[in-house]
Design an enzyme around this catalytic site. Structure first.
Site, PDB file in Angstrom:
ATOM      1  CG  ASP A  52      -2.046  -0.961   1.018  1.00 34.82           C
ATOM      2  OD1 ASP A  52      -2.481  -1.387  -0.141  1.00 34.82           O
ATOM      3  OD2 ASP A  52      -2.787  -1.367   2.330  1.00 34.82           O
ATOM      4  CG  ASN A 124      -4.095   6.220   3.305  1.00 41.67           C
ATOM      5  OD1 ASN A 124      -5.246   5.888   2.346  1.00 41.67           O
ATOM      6  ND2 ASN A 124      -3.088   5.466   3.730  1.00 41.67           N
ATOM      7  NE  ARG A 151      -5.362  25.901  25.326  1.00 38.06           N
ATOM      8  CZ  ARG A 151      -6.617  26.378  24.963  1.00 38.06           C
ATOM      9  NH1 ARG A 151      -7.743  25.734  24.750  1.00 38.06           N
ATOM     10  NH2 ARG A 151      -6.650  27.697  25.104  1.00 38.06           N
ATOM     11  CE1 TYR A 166      -0.916   8.369  13.538  1.00 39.30           C
ATOM     12  CE2 TYR A 166      -0.342  10.137  12.141  1.00 39.30           C
ATOM     13  CZ  TYR A 166      -0.463   9.696  13.461  1.00 39.30           C
ATOM     14  OH  TYR A 166       0.339  10.353  14.346  1.00 39.30           O
ATOM     15  CE  LYS A 168      -9.200  -1.313  12.402  1.00 37.48           C
ATOM     16  NZ  LYS A 168      -8.055  -1.761  13.663  1.00 37.48           N
TER      17      LYS A 168
END
Length: 267
Positions: A52, A124, A151, A166, A168
């Site tokens: 991927d 992505n 913040r 990322y 998930k």
């Protein structure tokens, strides 16, 4: 579908193993009436050889073309979300093309504009993170209306296909790619009696615009990740993010749906 698309460009790493696989695939393509070209600008089919990550690189390095088909070919029999074909399953690739066992999926892109400069695209996700050990502060606006002051360590904004990456890993939801949307997930947000954020991922439709205004408090040089590449560090004031009108077209097997890939990868 492929009758009018006969020019193939192979994108891959330049190592001995992959070069040998590329030569084998080149021979296979030429035996079945395809022309293998040396420049991606001459191709109407762009095939990545790898995982991927290589597929993401192929899409980015060829400028997110919406006038061609992208094909993911993995080198090994591992599960990949963008790669439907394996380099060692030559007959399966030929049969899929010959007997129309494939279909085209259009995947949305995220468009990112930093301080009103030329936009970047992501397949992505885009991630914005603090570059120093200090709380990162951003005003979050949805359609130019203030939503919250964030913040924490940063944020991830992902596409539906990127929701399995990322996003998930920080407890974001996996989103069906047939839904045109983008998901916003927090990285280590600060929530207490003084500071408060939503504290959970949220999903925005394709008509929404997300604006992040970086508070200029000495932490205004964030790390901005565009898929698997980092944008050069710079002073940043405003980041505008929306779902692009541009989409890429990918080739997938009819019997290999997104949710079958998710099950195979994670369950």
């Amino acid at each position: 579908m492929t009758d009018q698309r006969r020019n193939v460009y192979f994108f891959h790493k330049q190592d001995q193993e992959t070069n040998e696989q590329a030569r084998s695939l080149t021979q296979l393509a030429e035996e079945h009436g395809f022309t293998v070209v040396n420049q991606h600008s001459d191709a109407n089919i762009i095939a990545s050889i790898g995982g991927d990550g290589t597929f993401l690189q192929a899409v980015r390095k060829t400028n997110f073309r919406d006038d061609c088909l992208y094909v993911g070919i993995t080198k090994k029999g591992k599960a990949h979300l963008y790669c439907d074909f394996h380099s060692d399953e030559r007959e399966k690739m030929v049969d899929a093309m010959t007997f129309e066992q494939i279909e085209v999926r259009k995947y949305p892109l995220i468009e990112v504009t930093v301080d009103q400069a030329s936009p970047f695209h992501c397949l992505n996700e885009v991630s914005i993170r603090s570059s120093i050990i200090k709380t990162f502060v951003m005003d979050v606006l949805i359609d130019d209306l203030h939503f919250e002051t964030f913040r924490g360590d940063g944020m991830i904004i992902s596409t539906p296909t990127g929701s399995t990456a990322y996003n998930k890993s920080v407890a974001g939801a996996v989103v069906d790619p047939l839904l045109p949307c983008m998901q916003v997930s927090e990285l280590a947000s600060l929530n207490n009696n003084t500071y408060r954020t939503l504290g959970s991922p949220f999903v925005l439709s394709s008509d929404r615009k997300l604006t992040l205004r970086v508070v200029q408090d000495g932490n205004e040089h964030p790390i901005i990740g565009l898929d698997n590449e980092a944008l050069s560090t710079r002073n940043v004031k405003t980041i505008e993010i929306k779902l692009s009108n541009k989409k890429i077209k990918t080739v997938k097997l009819k019997d290999n749906s997104f949710w079958e890939k998710v099950k195979r990868t994670f369950l």
